[in-house]
Design an enzyme around this catalytic site. Structure first.
Site, mmCIF file in Angstrom:
data_model
loop_
_atom_site.group_PDB
_atom_site.id
_atom_site.type_symbol
_atom_site.label_atom_id
_atom_site.label_comp_id
_atom_site.label_asym_id
_atom_site.label_seq_id
_atom_site.Cartn_x
_atom_site.Cartn_y
_atom_site.Cartn_z
ATOM 1 C CG HIS A 234 -28.878 26.292 42.175
ATOM 2 N ND1 HIS A 234 -27.780 27.130 42.121
ATOM 3 C CD2 HIS A 234 -29.907 26.976 41.628
ATOM 4 C CE1 HIS A 234 -28.130 28.279 41.573
ATOM 5 N NE2 HIS A 234 -29.415 28.218 41.266
ATOM 6 C CD GLU B 272 -24.457 22.520 42.756
ATOM 7 O OE1 GLU B 272 -25.642 22.788 42.439
ATOM 8 O OE2 GLU B 272 -23.475 22.998 42.152
ATOM 9 C CB CYS C 89 -23.765 29.144 42.072
ATOM 10 S SG CYS C 89 -25.038 28.734 43.273
ATOM 11 C CB CYS D 269 -24.313 25.286 45.291
ATOM 12 S SG CYS D 269 -25.961 25.278 44.561
HETATM 13 ZN ZN LIG Z 1 -25.934 26.707 42.863
#
Ligand SMILES: [Zn+2]
Length: 155
Positions: free
Chosen positions: A51, A53, A81, A84
């Protein structure tokens, strides 16, 4: 602040244009300087943890030569999420600033509400992923070893 968020959004746009992954970008900033910027790389790396992040955090840690990002903040183009958010907490970031809301992400197919719900009560959501305690002999040995270490690096 708006400037950094604009760059996180631009990073997300570039990621989509390159076909690297989902529409998400993030920056790690320290003392007003961008340390690292990254976008979602899930598709190109075939890594579900890539992801924006996490990618930005990994790059910032590599650049600064540390696992501790205290004193840094994260700008992300979308609400993080659970993974993250966890990565941000483990990295000890001072703050996480986000632009798009979870509802706006859900509107384009990225709905992580189910994951947040799962974390709150995994046993009620076994069909999503079974989580089970398995006790074997000596399963606490790693903890005992860690606790007994004379010199260790806590984090
Ligand atoms: Zn994430």
């Amino acid at each position: 602040m708006a400037n950094f968020m604009q760059q996180a959004v631009d990073e997300a746009v570039q990621g989509v244009q390159k076909g690297d992954g989902g529409p998400f970008g993030a920056l790690v900033v320290k003392d007003g300087q961008i340390i690292a910027s990254g976008h979602n790389m899930v598709l190109i790396t075939k890594d579900p943890t890539a992801h924006a992040e996490v990618t930005a955090i990994r790059m910032a840690c590599a650049k600064l030569g540390t696992f501790d990002l205290k004193g840094c903040v994260l700008y992300t183009s979308c609400h993080p999420c659970p993974m993250c958010m966890g990565a941000s907490l483990w990295a000890r970031l001072d703050a996480v600033y986000y632009a798009a809301t979870p509802e706006q992400a859900a509107n384009v197919g990225f709905d992580d509400k189910a994951f947040y719900d799962y974390i709150n009560s995994p046993n009620k959501n076994e069909e999503m992923c079974r989580l089970e305690h398995v006790e074997i002999d000596q399963y606490l040995k790693p903890f005992e070893l860690w606790s007994s270490l004379e010199s260790k690096t806590p984090y």
